[in-house]
Design a protein around this motif. Structure first.
Motif, PDB file in Angstrom:
ATOM      1  N   ARG A 106     -36.747  11.140  37.639  1.00  0.00           N
ATOM      2  CA  ARG A 106     -37.575  11.622  38.748  1.00  0.00           C
ATOM      3  C   ARG A 106     -39.044  11.333  38.475  1.00  0.00           C
ATOM      4  NH1 ARG A 106     -36.002  16.090  42.198  1.00  0.00           N
ATOM      5  NH2 ARG A 106     -33.946  15.725  41.311  1.00  0.00           N
ATOM      6  N   GLN A 107     -39.459  11.446  37.229  1.00  0.00           N
ATOM      7  CA  GLN A 107     -40.845  11.159  36.872  1.00  0.00           C
ATOM      8  C   GLN A 107     -41.157   9.693  37.106  1.00  0.00           C
ATOM      9  OE1 GLN A 107     -42.333   9.314  34.075  1.00  0.00           O
ATOM     10  NE2 GLN A 107     -44.327   9.884  34.861  1.00  0.00           N
ATOM     11  N   GLU A 108     -40.213   8.826  36.821  1.00  0.00           N
ATOM     12  CA  GLU A 108     -40.422   7.389  37.060  1.00  0.00           C
ATOM     13  C   GLU A 108     -40.593   7.120  38.550  1.00  0.00           C
ATOM     14  OE1 GLU A 108     -41.211   3.509  36.634  1.00  0.00           O
ATOM     15  OE2 GLU A 108     -41.188   5.006  35.046  1.00  0.00           O
ATOM     16  N   GLY A 109     -39.799   7.774  39.375  1.00  0.00           N
ATOM     17  CA  GLY A 109     -39.961   7.644  40.819  1.00  0.00           C
ATOM     18  C   GLY A 109     -41.325   8.145  41.272  1.00  0.00           C
ATOM     19  N   ALA A 110     -41.757   9.271  40.734  1.00  0.00           N
ATOM     20  CA  ALA A 110     -43.073   9.820  41.071  1.00  0.00           C
ATOM     21  C   ALA A 110     -44.177   8.880  40.603  1.00  0.00           C
ATOM     22  CB  ALA A 110     -43.242  11.203  40.444  1.00  0.00           C
ATOM     23  N   ARG A 111     -43.990   8.266  39.447  1.00  0.00           N
ATOM     24  CA  ARG A 111     -44.991   7.334  38.917  1.00  0.00           C
ATOM     25  C   ARG A 111     -45.167   6.142  39.860  1.00  0.00           C
ATOM     26  NH1 ARG A 111     -45.738   2.900  36.182  1.00  0.00           N
ATOM     27  NH2 ARG A 111     -43.565   2.366  35.877  1.00  0.00           N
ATOM     28  N   GLN A 112     -44.089   5.673  40.438  1.00  0.00           N
ATOM     29  CA  GLN A 112     -44.176   4.557  41.384  1.00  0.00           C
ATOM     30  C   GLN A 112     -44.952   4.963  42.643  1.00  0.00           C
ATOM     31  OE1 GLN A 112     -43.372   1.386  40.794  1.00  0.00           O
ATOM     32  NE2 GLN A 112     -42.855   2.080  38.740  1.00  0.00           N
ATOM     33  N   ILE A 113     -44.733   6.164  43.105  1.00  0.00           N
ATOM     34  CA  ILE A 113     -45.464   6.671  44.274  1.00  0.00           C
ATOM     35  C   ILE A 113     -46.944   6.823  43.935  1.00  0.00           C
ATOM     36  CG2 ILE A 113     -45.732   8.716  45.757  1.00  0.00           C
ATOM     37  CD1 ILE A 113     -42.538   8.864  45.424  1.00  0.00           C
ATOM     38  N   GLU A 114     -47.245   7.362  42.756  1.00  0.00           N
ATOM     39  CA  GLU A 114     -48.643   7.485  42.321  1.00  0.00           C
ATOM     40  C   GLU A 114     -49.289   6.112  42.186  1.00  0.00           C
ATOM     41  OE1 GLU A 114     -48.066   9.780  38.775  1.00  0.00           O
ATOM     42  OE2 GLU A 114     -48.409  11.679  39.831  1.00  0.00           O
ATOM     43  N   LYS A 115     -48.538   5.132  41.672  1.00  0.00           N
ATOM     44  CA  LYS A 115     -49.077   3.772  41.538  1.00  0.00           C
ATOM     45  C   LYS A 115     -49.466   3.217  42.907  1.00  0.00           C
ATOM     46  CE  LYS A 115     -47.979  -0.895  39.896  1.00  0.00           C
ATOM     47  NZ  LYS A 115     -48.606  -1.486  41.080  1.00  0.00           N
ATOM     48  N   HIS A 116     -48.639   3.446  43.901  1.00  0.00           N
ATOM     49  CA  HIS A 116     -48.942   2.987  45.259  1.00  0.00           C
ATOM     50  C   HIS A 116     -50.236   3.655  45.759  1.00  0.00           C
ATOM     51  CE1 HIS A 116     -48.264   1.527  49.307  1.00  0.00           C
ATOM     52  NE2 HIS A 116     -48.393   2.760  49.757  1.00  0.00           N
ATOM     53  N   LEU A 117     -50.380   4.945  45.524  1.00  0.00           N
ATOM     54  CA  LEU A 117     -51.600   5.657  45.914  1.00  0.00           C
ATOM     55  C   LEU A 117     -52.802   5.100  45.152  1.00  0.00           C
ATOM     56  CD1 LEU A 117     -52.987   7.970  47.488  1.00  0.00           C
ATOM     57  CD2 LEU A 117     -52.374   9.476  45.591  1.00  0.00           C
ATOM     58  N   HIS A 118     -52.644   4.845  43.870  1.00  0.00           N
ATOM     59  CA  HIS A 118     -53.729   4.284  43.052  1.00  0.00           C
ATOM     60  C   HIS A 118     -54.125   2.894  43.550  1.00  0.00           C
ATOM     61  CE1 HIS A 118     -52.533   7.033  39.454  1.00  0.00           C
ATOM     62  NE2 HIS A 118     -52.981   7.703  40.499  1.00  0.00           N
ATOM     63  N   ASP A 119     -53.148   2.093  43.934  1.00  0.00           N
ATOM     64  CA  ASP A 119     -53.442   0.760  44.467  1.00  0.00           C
ATOM     65  C   ASP A 119     -54.266   0.860  45.751  1.00  0.00           C
ATOM     66  OD1 ASP A 119     -52.067  -0.426  42.368  1.00  0.00           O
ATOM     67  OD2 ASP A 119     -50.262  -0.837  43.551  1.00  0.00           O
ATOM     68  N   ARG A 120     -53.917   1.803  46.614  1.00  0.00           N
ATOM     69  CA  ARG A 120     -54.685   2.008  47.847  1.00  0.00           C
ATOM     70  C   ARG A 120     -56.105   2.466  47.529  1.00  0.00           C
ATOM     71  NH1 ARG A 120     -50.901   5.535  51.501  1.00  0.00           N
ATOM     72  NH2 ARG A 120     -52.878   5.906  52.513  1.00  0.00           N
ATOM     73  N   MET A 121     -56.244   3.334  46.541  1.00  0.00           N
ATOM     74  CA  MET A 121     -57.580   3.784  46.136  1.00  0.00           C
ATOM     75  C   MET A 121     -58.393   2.615  45.584  1.00  0.00           C
ATOM     76  SD  MET A 121     -56.622   7.422  44.306  1.00  0.00           S
ATOM     77  CE  MET A 121     -58.280   7.691  43.703  1.00  0.00           C
ATOM     78  N   THR A 123     -58.119  -0.504  46.254  1.00  0.00           N
ATOM     79  CA  THR A 123     -58.521  -1.357  47.370  1.00  0.00           C
ATOM     80  C   THR A 123     -59.699  -0.746  48.116  1.00  0.00           C
ATOM     81  OG1 THR A 123     -56.294  -2.244  47.594  1.00  0.00           O
ATOM     82  CG2 THR A 123     -57.726  -2.424  49.524  1.00  0.00           C
ATOM     83  N   ALA A 124     -59.628   0.538  48.400  1.00  0.00           N
ATOM     84  CA  ALA A 124     -60.704   1.217  49.135  1.00  0.00           C
ATOM     85  C   ALA A 124     -62.008   1.244  48.337  1.00  0.00           C
ATOM     86  CB  ALA A 124     -60.287   2.645  49.487  1.00  0.00           C
ATOM     87  N   LEU A 125     -61.898   1.243  47.020  1.00  0.00           N
ATOM     88  CA  LEU A 125     -63.087   1.313  46.160  1.00  0.00           C
ATOM     89  C   LEU A 125     -63.495  -0.051  45.603  1.00  0.00           C
ATOM     90  CD1 LEU A 125     -62.151   4.589  44.268  1.00  0.00           C
ATOM     91  CD2 LEU A 125     -63.955   4.318  45.987  1.00  0.00           C
ATOM     92  N   TYR A 126     -62.972  -1.117  46.185  1.00  0.00           N
ATOM     93  CA  TYR A 126     -63.308  -2.457  45.718  1.00  0.00           C
ATOM     94  C   TYR A 126     -64.831  -2.634  45.679  1.00  0.00           C
ATOM     95  CZ  TYR A 126     -63.711  -7.492  45.384  1.00  0.00           C
ATOM     96  OH  TYR A 126     -64.043  -8.754  44.977  1.00  0.00           O
ATOM     97  N   GLY A 127     -65.330  -3.135  44.567  1.00  0.00           N
ATOM     98  CA  GLY A 127     -66.759  -3.377  44.413  1.00  0.00           C
ATOM     99  C   GLY A 127     -67.530  -2.195  43.855  1.00  0.00           C
ATOM    100  N   VAL A 128     -66.897  -1.043  43.781  1.00  0.00           N
ATOM    101  CA  VAL A 128     -67.546   0.151  43.232  1.00  0.00           C
ATOM    102  C   VAL A 128     -67.353   0.130  41.717  1.00  0.00           C
ATOM    103  CG1 VAL A 128     -67.466   2.681  43.152  1.00  0.00           C
ATOM    104  CG2 VAL A 128     -67.190   1.486  45.341  1.00  0.00           C
ATOM    105  N   ASP A 129     -68.384   0.475  40.981  1.00  0.00           N
ATOM    106  CA  ASP A 129     -68.287   0.588  39.526  1.00  0.00           C
ATOM    107  C   ASP A 129     -67.472   1.852  39.225  1.00  0.00           C
ATOM    108  OD1 ASP A 129     -68.625   1.123  36.806  1.00  0.00           O
ATOM    109  OD2 ASP A 129     -70.723   0.481  36.789  1.00  0.00           O
ATOM    110  N   LEU A 130     -66.191   1.671  38.932  1.00  0.00           N
ATOM    111  CA  LEU A 130     -65.303   2.811  38.739  1.00  0.00           C
ATOM    112  C   LEU A 130     -65.689   3.642  37.518  1.00  0.00           C
ATOM    113  CD1 LEU A 130     -61.835   1.262  39.676  1.00  0.00           C
ATOM    114  CD2 LEU A 130     -63.430   2.560  41.117  1.00  0.00           C
ATOM    115  N   GLY A 131     -66.185   3.005  36.473  1.00  0.00           N
ATOM    116  CA  GLY A 131     -66.632   3.738  35.296  1.00  0.00           C
ATOM    117  C   GLY A 131     -67.798   4.660  35.627  1.00  0.00           C
ATOM    118  N   ALA A 132     -68.752   4.149  36.393  1.00  0.00           N
ATOM    119  CA  ALA A 132     -69.903   4.969  36.792  1.00  0.00           C
ATOM    120  C   ALA A 132     -69.466   6.099  37.712  1.00  0.00           C
ATOM    121  CB  ALA A 132     -70.959   4.100  37.481  1.00  0.00           C
ATOM    122  N   LEU A 133     -68.560   5.802  38.629  1.00  0.00           N
ATOM    123  CA  LEU A 133     -68.056   6.842  39.525  1.00  0.00           C
ATOM    124  C   LEU A 133     -67.330   7.926  38.735  1.00  0.00           C
ATOM    125  CD1 LEU A 133     -67.529   8.001  42.341  1.00  0.00           C
ATOM    126  CD2 LEU A 133     -65.552   6.451  42.514  1.00  0.00           C
ATOM    127  N   ALA A 134     -66.475   7.516  37.803  1.00  0.00           N
ATOM    128  CA  ALA A 134     -65.753   8.483  36.971  1.00  0.00           C
ATOM    129  C   ALA A 134     -66.717   9.329  36.155  1.00  0.00           C
ATOM    130  CB  ALA A 134     -64.753   7.763  36.061  1.00  0.00           C
TER     131      ALA A 134
END
Length: 162
Positions: A106-121, A123-134
């Motif tokens: 079940r955790q592996e299934g959840a990880r795949q769903i989280e990966k999809h959400l992370h991929d969308r994020m 894409t939405a944050l393309y060009g943003v310095d993620l380290g600086a944002l974090a």
């Protein structure tokens, strides 16, 4: 000038709230077919990444719950057959939590769903310095229980039961 800055800060505060709520809504919708809530998925993730953990150790890593005793959340996962508990050898008052075979699946299934959400994020944050944002976001939660939980999630902690 201060009024404009206050308006920007207020806007940022509400944007952070909106991003959190929308992300949680999307995650909940994705996890629904797995019969998991975002909080339950976080527990499974933490046990897969850092387990086995004591109940207190798990609580210290959770972002979804305040405090260090997520007993009701864990009890639901035990009842569902996703988490197992065992007594700690040197302290009968403590229990050790780990994933069952079903919990890993079940955790592996959840990880795949989280990966999809992370991929969308990503894409939405393309060009943003993620380290600086974090870093900026980390500053907002520094020295708070949730900030401490995030700080404890370091690669050096992997495999170290609490």
């Amino acid at each position: 000038m201060r009024v404009g800055q206050d308006n920007d800060i207020e806007r940022i505060r509400y944007l952070l709230l909106a991003v959190q709520r929308e992300g949680n809504r999307q995650l909940a919708a994705g996890l629904a077919p797995l019969e998991l809530t975002p909080s339950q998925a976080e527990v499974l993730h933490l046990l897969a990444e850092y387990g086995p953990l004591t109940l207190t150790g798990l609580g210290e890593l959770l972002v979804c719950e305040s405090g260090t005793n997520p007993s009701r959340l864990v009890a639901r996962l035990i009842d569902a057959g996703l988490v197992q508990k065992q007594s700690v050898a040197n302290d009968a008052r403590q229990i050790s939590l780990s994933l069952t075979v079903q919990g890993h699946a079940r955790q592996e299934g959840a990880r795949q769903i989280e990966k999809h959400l992370h991929d969308r994020m990503r894409t939405a944050l393309y060009g943003v310095d993620l380290g600086a944002l974090a870093s900026a976001l980390t500053g907002l939660v520094r020295d708070t229980p949730v900030g401490d939980a995030i700080a404890r999630r370091t690669p050096t902690r992997k495999g170290t039961p609490s």
